[in-house]
Design a protein around this motif. Sequence first.
Motif, PDB file in Angstrom:
ATOM      1  N   GLN A 296     -13.581  10.452  -8.714  1.00  0.00           N
ATOM      2  CA  GLN A 296     -12.297  10.879  -9.782  1.00  0.00           C
ATOM      3  C   GLN A 296     -12.663  11.248 -10.761  1.00  0.00           C
ATOM      4  N   GLN A 297     -12.177  11.959 -11.800  1.00  0.00           N
ATOM      5  CA  GLN A 297     -12.457  12.364 -12.798  1.00  0.00           C
ATOM      6  C   GLN A 297     -11.929  11.510 -13.965  1.00  0.00           C
TER       7      GLN A 297
ATOM      8  N   ALA B  77      -9.386   8.301  -2.859  1.00  0.00           N
ATOM      9  CA  ALA B  77      -8.878   9.548  -2.926  1.00  0.00           C
ATOM     10  C   ALA B  77      -9.821   9.982  -1.638  1.00  0.00           C
ATOM     11  N   PHE B  78      -9.404  10.690  -0.566  1.00  0.00           N
ATOM     12  CA  PHE B  78     -10.132  11.174   0.470  1.00  0.00           C
ATOM     13  C   PHE B  78      -9.536  12.683   0.859  1.00  0.00           C
ATOM     14  N   ILE B  79     -10.519  13.325   1.629  1.00  0.00           N
ATOM     15  CA  ILE B  79     -10.161  14.535   2.060  1.00  0.00           C
ATOM     16  C   ILE B  79     -10.624  14.499   3.622  1.00  0.00           C
ATOM     17  N   ASP B  80      -9.952  14.710   4.691  1.00  0.00           N
ATOM     18  CA  ASP B  80     -10.379  14.597   5.912  1.00  0.00           C
ATOM     19  C   ASP B  80     -11.244  13.238   5.854  1.00  0.00           C
ATOM     20  N   GLY B  81     -11.021  12.110   5.416  1.00  0.00           N
ATOM     21  CA  GLY B  81     -11.604  10.944   5.387  1.00  0.00           C
ATOM     22  C   GLY B  81     -12.962  10.958   4.806  1.00  0.00           C
TER      23      GLY B  81
ATOM     24  N   GLU C  46       0.855  -1.018   0.200  1.00  0.00           N
ATOM     25  CA  GLU C  46      -0.060  -0.163  -0.122  1.00  0.00           C
ATOM     26  C   GLU C  46       0.835   1.153   0.122  1.00  0.00           C
ATOM     27  N   VAL C  47       0.301   2.238  -0.800  1.00  0.00           N
ATOM     28  CA  VAL C  47       1.133   3.314  -0.985  1.00  0.00           C
ATOM     29  C   VAL C  47       0.201   4.548  -0.737  1.00  0.00           C
ATOM     30  N   ILE C  48       0.639   5.617   0.107  1.00  0.00           N
ATOM     31  CA  ILE C  48      -0.441   6.807   0.160  1.00  0.00           C
ATOM     32  C   ILE C  48       0.521   7.987  -0.049  1.00  0.00           C
ATOM     33  N   VAL C  49      -0.183   8.848  -0.891  1.00  0.00           N
ATOM     34  CA  VAL C  49       0.401  10.287  -1.277  1.00  0.00           C
ATOM     35  C   VAL C  49      -0.379  11.072  -0.589  1.00  0.00           C
TER      36      VAL C  49
ATOM     37  N   GLY D 235      -7.773  20.892   3.919  1.00  0.00           N
ATOM     38  CA  GLY D 235      -8.200  19.526   4.528  1.00  0.00           C
ATOM     39  C   GLY D 235      -7.181  18.665   3.956  1.00  0.00           C
ATOM     40  N   THR D 236      -6.793  17.671   4.608  1.00  0.00           N
ATOM     41  CA  THR D 236      -5.927  16.610   4.577  1.00  0.00           C
ATOM     42  C   THR D 236      -6.357  15.550   3.371  1.00  0.00           C
ATOM     43  N   LEU D 237      -5.599  15.712   2.205  1.00  0.00           N
ATOM     44  CA  LEU D 237      -5.712  14.867   0.920  1.00  0.00           C
ATOM     45  C   LEU D 237      -4.781  13.624   1.248  1.00  0.00           C
ATOM     46  N   GLU D 238      -5.546  12.433   1.008  1.00  0.00           N
ATOM     47  CA  GLU D 238      -4.978  11.193   0.796  1.00  0.00           C
ATOM     48  C   GLU D 238      -5.238  10.516  -0.353  1.00  0.00           C
TER      49      GLU D 238
END
Length: 265
Positions: free
Chosen positions: A185-186, A176-180, A145-148, A208-211
């Motif tokens: 996705q486009q 892809a998440f912002i604050d969970g 697993e990789v998270i950016v 917010g926190t993007l993951e």
Amino acid sequence: ADADDDGQDVTVSSEDQTDTATLSVEELLDGEFTVEFTDPDQDSETVAGEEQTFNVSIENVADETGQQTVTLNWGDGTHLVNETVTLGDGESVEETFTVETADDEFIGEYDVEVSSDDDTDATNAIILAERIIEDDEASAGDEVEVIVTGEIEQPVNVTLLETFDPSADDSSFQGAFIDGELLPQQAQLFDGNGTFATFFAEDYDEGGTLEIDYTVTVPDADELGYVDDIDDTFFEIEGETFDIGGDDTITIVDSTQSSLAAPAV
């Protein structure tokens, strides 16, 4: 104590003795200080929460000794670093200014200025998205697993491209998440050649926190890395393209290959 034009008379006494001396007070002038960033490869591209350093040459071009406070201004006052510098006439010194970036700095480019009373110089700093590799050891065939991740402002267009070299067995988009909160996705393309996805976060009024989360299947090869080229591996935000910082190695066990590596930033 009595003052005169030549200095200050100071009397010191004990029970048995008294003595008087005249102290001369010399005024320290400002001088004339020039400032210049000296190192184009200085450590000014990091992920949030890491130190950034800036090397500055300071010279007193006046014909008198001077003392000034030289200030580094990072991000329009977000961080201020002051150094008091005393130089004789014609003297110069190189000072290193260190900025402790915060964990919640937004991804992007920031203005940095250094100034004396007489001069200014400018450069920039960059906060990068961070790549977090969840396992530091894996075997061929394992899914890793990789998270950016990083802090972003809203609304915003985001594109992630990571290209493997050589091809992995596979890669798979997890979300892809912002604050969970899950983002739609486009467009996306996740396979053995790499990962590509673009998002538009339009329903968030604040930062917010993007993951961005994906998995990569480790092949049985000498090594698997990311193409070290800004055209092939990047994080793009609002049309500005940046490298990706953070983790860069997975150790391969029970395999002919020794590591899964991303290019160091």
